[in-house]
Design a protein around this motif. Structure first.
Motif, mmCIF file in Angstrom:
data_model
loop_
_atom_site.group_PDB
_atom_site.id
_atom_site.type_symbol
_atom_site.label_atom_id
_atom_site.label_comp_id
_atom_site.label_asym_id
_atom_site.label_seq_id
_atom_site.Cartn_x
_atom_site.Cartn_y
_atom_site.Cartn_z
ATOM 1 N N ALA A 107 42.751 26.065 36.885
ATOM 2 C CA ALA A 107 42.735 26.239 35.429
ATOM 3 C C ALA A 107 44.079 25.817 34.836
ATOM 4 N N SER A 108 45.159 26.200 35.489
ATOM 5 C CA SER A 108 46.497 25.833 35.018
ATOM 6 C C SER A 108 46.706 24.324 35.111
ATOM 7 N N ARG A 139 36.015 21.184 34.158
ATOM 8 C CA ARG A 139 36.022 22.608 33.776
ATOM 9 C C ARG A 139 34.593 23.165 33.770
ATOM 10 N N ASP A 181 40.056 33.437 43.753
ATOM 11 C CA ASP A 181 40.707 33.744 42.473
ATOM 12 C C ASP A 181 41.970 32.910 42.303
ATOM 13 N N LEU A 182 42.741 32.780 43.367
ATOM 14 C CA LEU A 182 43.969 31.990 43.315
ATOM 15 C C LEU A 182 43.642 30.522 43.056
ATOM 16 N N GLU A 222 40.219 36.823 47.040
ATOM 17 C CA GLU A 222 41.585 36.575 46.566
ATOM 18 C C GLU A 222 41.901 35.085 46.577
ATOM 19 N N GLN A 239 33.188 26.180 36.141
ATOM 20 C CA GLN A 239 32.645 27.407 35.553
ATOM 21 C C GLN A 239 31.196 27.637 35.966
ATOM 22 N N PRO A 259 33.972 29.398 44.627
ATOM 23 C CA PRO A 259 35.200 28.648 44.320
ATOM 24 C C PRO A 259 35.042 27.183 44.720
ATOM 25 N N GLY A 262 40.988 29.281 41.597
ATOM 26 C CA GLY A 262 40.520 29.163 40.216
ATOM 27 C C GLY A 262 41.667 29.200 39.224
ATOM 28 N N SER A 263 42.617 30.075 39.454
ATOM 29 C CA SER A 263 43.773 30.184 38.557
ATOM 30 C C SER A 263 44.634 28.924 38.604
ATOM 31 N N LEU A 264 44.870 28.419 39.800
ATOM 32 C CA LEU A 264 45.675 27.200 39.943
ATOM 33 C C LEU A 264 44.986 26.004 39.297
#
Length: 103
Positions: free
Chosen positions: A16-17, A64, A9-10, A6, A68, A73, A12-14
């Motif tokens: 990416a944004s 990026r 994932d968080l 989790e 990837q 992470p 990675g999402s942050l």
């Protein structure tokens, strides 16, 4: 789902944004330079800023790719992002100057 997954994932999402935001503002800066009146920035200053924006976009793309490619992470250090933040602030300042010159 484990907290490690989790958290990854968080993260990675942050990231990416955040990278998308940097990319947006660097692109916006390039657009502003195309519209920039001569009285706002000299030709030399425009060329220098255009090169730094292009470098910033290349750095974002490279970051990026590294994120990837990593199986785990990965965080990006504040030291690495500091020049990007500075460049975004320069784009904001340029936007204000172009806006004032247009009105």
């Amino acid at each position: 789902m484990s907290s490690d997954v989790e958290g990854g994932d968080l993260l990675g999402s942050l990231l990416a944004s955040l990278l998308a935001d940097f990319d947006h503002w660097f692109t916006r800066g390039q657009t502003l330079l195309e519209q920039c009146p001569d009285g706002v920035l000299s030709t030399g200053d425009r060329l220098e800023l255009a090169e730094r924006l292009a470098d910033g976009k290349r750095s974002i793309a490279a970051t990026r790719s590294l994120l990837q490619a990593s199986p785990e992470p990965v965080a990006v250090s504040m030291k690495a992002m500091a020049p990007w933040h500075q460049l975004v602030m320069e784009v904001w300042a340029l936007s204000a100057r172009v806006s004032r010159a247009s009105s």
